[in-house]
Design a protein around this motif. Structure first.
Motif, PDB file in Angstrom:
ATOM      1  N   LEU A  39     -11.493   0.646   3.091  1.00 30.05           N
ATOM      2  CA  LEU A  39     -11.517   2.104   3.011  1.00 30.05           C
ATOM      3  C   LEU A  39     -12.801   2.620   2.363  1.00 30.05           C
ATOM      4  CD1 LEU A  39      -7.807   2.845   2.032  1.00 30.05           C
ATOM      5  CD2 LEU A  39      -8.932   3.246   4.236  1.00 30.05           C
TER       6      LEU A  39
ATOM      7  N   SER B  54      -4.391   5.856   6.041  1.00 27.90           N
ATOM      8  CA  SER B  54      -5.359   6.382   5.080  1.00 27.90           C
ATOM      9  C   SER B  54      -6.550   7.069   5.729  1.00 27.90           C
ATOM     10  CB  SER B  54      -5.866   5.237   4.183  1.00 27.90           C
ATOM     11  OG  SER B  54      -4.808   4.615   3.496  1.00 27.90           O
TER      12      SER B  54
ATOM     13  N   TRP C  24       0.834  -1.216   0.000  1.00 25.22           N
ATOM     14  CA  TRP C  24       0.000   0.000   0.000  1.00 25.22           C
ATOM     15  C   TRP C  24       0.870   1.267   0.000  1.00 25.22           C
ATOM     16  CZ3 TRP C  24      -4.898  -0.246  -1.303  1.00 25.22           C
ATOM     17  CH2 TRP C  24      -5.727   0.862  -1.124  1.00 25.22           C
TER      18      TRP C  24
END
Length: 294
Positions: free
Chosen positions: A119, A147, A94
């Motif tokens: 997400l 994130s 990621w």
């Protein structure tokens, strides 16, 4: 005297192998591996601290004796099928560079499908509590924390050695303050708490399945195998997740090849059950929502 020393160093440099020569020799020594050239290049990049473009442009440069010694020791390890990631001690996931050791499973690109799906279901700008079961290197938990800056992430693993690696990775990426790391058999350490989401890449390989030597002989079996059908952890995790999820909370898990039907059955009674395929069209992630009235 100085001129003599300079001449001597030039002679020594001229006798050392070039980048091209050492790469060609290493590729031949790894000829039994399908990724021989790529592996040799990756290992040499780490030894020299350079990228692949530099290797090409500087292919005629001579290597030092120290560099050659380290590279040859790494090639011997790779020839024994030790994974490149364990040799260099890191893996990208990621967009994050993570430390990995034989105490943790090497993060795979396929697991990024799980992060992406999570997400999509985690609101931005809201404080939400997420638990990652069997965190290993912390790859999933850290990716979610990075994130979603307001997410509070609990990373659980039965292995204290794995948790040490996960803590180190979280600190390196500046998310440790929003994370906690608990030694736990699945969700045992957080019973009585409530989470908006539970994610997991659990062991799901059937006990009798043949794996590549670099996986079978080096990666932790506790993170790979889960009973004769590869379903033992799912059978325990799903009901435990139902206890700690908020009503309407999400459970997302990576699954193995051919396990879609079994997971759909195990999740009977959950809402919004869906699967995400990987790039090869194989179901890789299962998602389910805890019923509002449960």
């Amino acid at each position: 005297m100085l001129r003599s020393q300079h001449a001597e160093s030039e002679v020594m440099a001229s006798t050392m192998p070039s980048v091209r020569t050492i790469l060609d020799q290493a590729t031949q020594r790894l000829a039994g591996l399908p990724t021989a050239r790529r592996d040799a290049e990756l290992l040499l990049q780490h030894v020299l601290g350079r990228n692949r473009a530099w290797l090409i442009v500087h292919s005629d440069d001579a290597m030092t004796a120290e560099q050659v010694t380290q590279f040859e020791s790494w090639i011997l390890r790779r020839a024994a099928q030790e994974p490149v990631q364990y040799i260099v001690g890191e893996q990208e996931f990621w967009g994050l560079r993570l430390r990995v050791t034989p105490d943790v499973l090497i993060p795979r690109p396929e697991t990024e499908h799980l992060v992406e799906a999570a997400l999509e279901r985690l609101p931005e700008g809201e404080t939400v509590r997420v638990a990652d079961i069997g965190t290993g290197s912390g790859a999933i938990a850290i990716a979610l924390a990075a994130s979603r800056p307001q997410a509070l992430v609990t990373a659980l693993d039965l292995s204290e050695a794995a948790l040490r690696i996960a803590r180190e990775n979280a600190a390196a990426h500046g998310v440790a303050e929003r994370m906690r790391f608990l030694q736990s058999d699945l969700l045992a350490a957080v019973r009585g708490e409530r989470f908006a989401m539970i994610v997991s890449n659990p062991p799901y390989v059937p006990g009798g399945e043949e794996l590549e030597p670099q996986v079978r002989d080096f990666e932790p079996h506790s993170a790979l195998f889960a009973g004769a059908e590869g379903l033992d952890v799912y059978r325990r995790l799903i009901p435990e997740a139902a206890e700690v999820l908020e009503p309407g909370g999400w459970l997302l898990m990576e699954i193995g090849h051919g396990q879609r039907a079994a997971l759909a059955e195990l999740l009977a009674g959950w809402d919004d059950i869906a699967f995400v395929d990987d790039l090869q069209g194989i179901p890789r992630v299962v998602m389910a929502r805890k019923a509002i009235d449960r």
